[in-house]
Design an enzyme around this catalytic site. Structure first.
Site, PDB file in Angstrom:
ATOM      1  CG  ASN A 159      -1.559   1.325   1.496  1.00 56.44           C
ATOM      2  OD1 ASN A 159      -2.219   1.984   0.454  1.00 56.44           O
ATOM      3  ND2 ASN A 159      -2.483   1.294   2.569  1.00 56.44           N
ATOM      4  CD1 TRP A 160       4.216   1.028  -2.397  1.00 51.80           C
ATOM      5  CD2 TRP A 160       3.626   2.544  -4.739  1.00 51.80           C
ATOM      6  NE1 TRP A 160       4.824   0.939  -3.546  1.00 51.80           N
ATOM      7  CE2 TRP A 160       4.924   0.744  -4.865  1.00 51.80           C
ATOM      8  CE3 TRP A 160       3.819   2.804  -6.040  1.00 51.80           C
ATOM      9  CZ2 TRP A 160       5.468   0.918  -6.160  1.00 51.80           C
ATOM     10  CZ3 TRP A 160       4.505   2.991  -7.416  1.00 51.80           C
ATOM     11  CH2 TRP A 160       5.399   1.345  -7.168  1.00 51.80           C
ATOM     12  CE  LYS A 161      -0.541   3.712   4.570  1.00 51.61           C
ATOM     13  NZ  LYS A 161      -0.441   3.860   6.193  1.00 51.61           N
ATOM     14  CG  HIS A 167      -6.221   2.208   5.162  1.00 50.97           C
ATOM     15  ND1 HIS A 167      -5.585   3.105   6.153  1.00 50.97           N
ATOM     16  CD2 HIS A 167      -4.998   1.140   4.415  1.00 50.97           C
ATOM     17  CE1 HIS A 167      -4.700   3.171   5.900  1.00 50.97           C
ATOM     18  NE2 HIS A 167      -4.025   1.616   5.480  1.00 50.97           N
ATOM     19  CD  GLU A 208      -3.068   5.938   6.456  1.00 52.81           C
ATOM     20  OE1 GLU A 208      -3.567   5.931   4.869  1.00 52.81           O
ATOM     21  OE2 GLU A 208      -2.434   5.005   7.421  1.00 52.81           O
ATOM     22  CD  GLU A 254      -3.966  -2.068   7.763  1.00 53.25           C
ATOM     23  OE1 GLU A 254      -2.688  -2.675   6.771  1.00 53.25           O
ATOM     24  OE2 GLU A 254      -4.405  -1.631   6.924  1.00 53.25           O
ATOM     25  N   GLY A 272       1.600   2.582  11.276  1.00 49.04           N
ATOM     26  CA  GLY A 272       2.774   3.812  10.397  1.00 49.04           C
ATOM     27  C   GLY A 272       3.104   4.427  11.653  1.00 49.04           C
ATOM     28  CB  SER A 313       4.815  -1.549  12.251  1.00 47.70           C
ATOM     29  OG  SER A 313       3.877   0.296  12.391  1.00 47.70           O
ATOM     30  N   GLY A 373       2.480  -0.344   4.665  1.00 41.37           N
ATOM     31  CA  GLY A 373       3.068   0.555   3.769  1.00 41.37           C
ATOM     32  C   GLY A 373       3.772   1.301   3.596  1.00 41.37           C
ATOM     33  N   GLY A 374       4.753   1.842   5.071  1.00 40.41           N
ATOM     34  CA  GLY A 374       5.857   1.979   4.741  1.00 40.41           C
ATOM     35  C   GLY A 374       7.528   1.638   4.235  1.00 40.41           C
TER      36      GLY A 374
HETATM   37  P1  PGA Z   1       1.880   0.314   8.001  1.00 40.30           P
HETATM   38  O1  PGA Z   1       0.603   1.125   6.817  1.00 40.30           O
HETATM   39  O2  PGA Z   1       3.219  -0.845   7.544  1.00 40.30           O
HETATM   40  O3  PGA Z   1       2.870   1.980   7.594  1.00 40.30           O
HETATM   41  O4  PGA Z   1       2.015   0.499   9.294  1.00 40.30           O
HETATM   42  C1  PGA Z   1      -0.133  -0.415   6.552  1.00 40.30           C
HETATM   43  C2  PGA Z   1      -0.965   0.015   5.992  1.00 40.30           C
HETATM   44  O5  PGA Z   1      -1.667   1.121   6.624  1.00 40.30           O
HETATM   45  O6  PGA Z   1      -2.252  -0.761   5.475  1.00 40.30           O
END
Ligand code: PGA
Length: 262
Positions: free
Chosen positions: A9-11, A96, A98, A168, A174, A213, A234-235
């Site tokens: 997930n590149w966001k 998600h 976010e 999640e 994050g 994370s 994500g990150g």
């Molecule tokens: P993260 O994000 O690995 O940066 O914690 C995961 C996600 O939001 O899907």
């Protein structure tokens, strides 16, 4: 047998230049795991075309980060599931945290998007998870069940059974703070039990991945439970070495005897 899946997930990150550099490095490193695990990259909408071309025939799938609850028409700024299908997407992230927290997507809203994604022939990746306060109150499964139940009510159990569930915990996204492997396994087990109670067999067939994370350093421990069918990253998916090492950790969980799954 559930085939593990690793989803990036590149966001809202990337550029034409950096995507190309990242994927060229990453695809070479992911090559050894292509048959053992499923993989998908979910870039921001404007880069779907570019990433689709770079993925080419690698067998790594394209995904999107959301889809509209509407089919078409006067919805400025929205992207429909059929458009994503036309662009070559196979997966769509939905609900998600976010999106829920920053853009006020409710359970009903997420379920409406879920229906659109299913109707377009795409596979929803349904994100669920609790806040830190909810976990501390012991409400994790109450929250996760509510999130899943709304989808079941609107799309039927057959709809949810055709999806991937991503657990999640919001407090781990994050933040650098990861749920322990035991917390992850316990919650995945409880989600499986809930699905099984809804429809016999669903608990065993639905893939449940963990996100929050995940890094190369903790991936093997998080993936060690048979309850965990992969990761939503994500990150760490923005770094070729990190992501491919996470892929290696997931591929290692697969028994070589069963690694010829399609
Ligand atoms: P993260 O994000 O690995 O940066 O914690 C995961 C996600 O939001 O899907």
């Amino acid at each position: 047998m559930r085939k593990p899946i690793l989803i990036a997930n590149w966001k809202m990150n990337g550029s034409l230049h950096s995507n190309q550099a990242l994927l060229v490095r990453m695809l070479a490193k992911l090559r050894p795991f292509r048959k053992t695990i499923d993989m998908a990259i979910c870039p921001p909408f404007p880069y779907l075309f570019q990433v689709r071309d770079l993925l080419g025939y690698t067998g790594i799938a394209l995904g999107a980060q959301n889809a509209s609850r509407a089919t078409s028409g006067a919805h400025t700024g929205e992207v429909s599931a059929t458009m994503l299908h036309e662009m070559g997407c196979r997966y769509v992230l939905l609900g998600h945290s976010e999106r829920r927290a920053l853009y006020h997507e409710s359970d009903d809203d997420v379920a409406a998007r879920f229906q659109q994604v299913l109707s377009a022939g795409l596979i929803p990746v349904m994100c669920v998870g609790e806040t830190l306060e909810e976990r501390e109150q012991g409400w994790t499964m109450k929250v996760v069940q509510r999130q899943l139940q709304t989808v079941i009510d609107q799309c039927g159990m057959s709809g949810l059974a055709g999806s991937i569930v991503a657990y999640e915990p919001i407090w781990a996204i994050g933040t650098g703070r990861t749920a322990t492997p035991e917390q992850v396994a316990d919650t995945h087990r409880a989600i499986r039990q809930f699905l099984e109670n809804c429809e016999t067999g669903a608990g065993q067939s639905v893939r449940i991945v963990y996100g929050g994370s995940v890094k190369a350093a903790n991936a093997a421990a998080l993936f060690s439970s048979p309850e965990v069918d992969g990761g939503l990253i994500g990150g760490a998916s923005l770094q070729a070495d990190e992501f491919s090492n996470i892929g290696a950790a997931l591929a290692n969980t697969v028994n070589p005897v069963t690694s010829t799954l399609t």
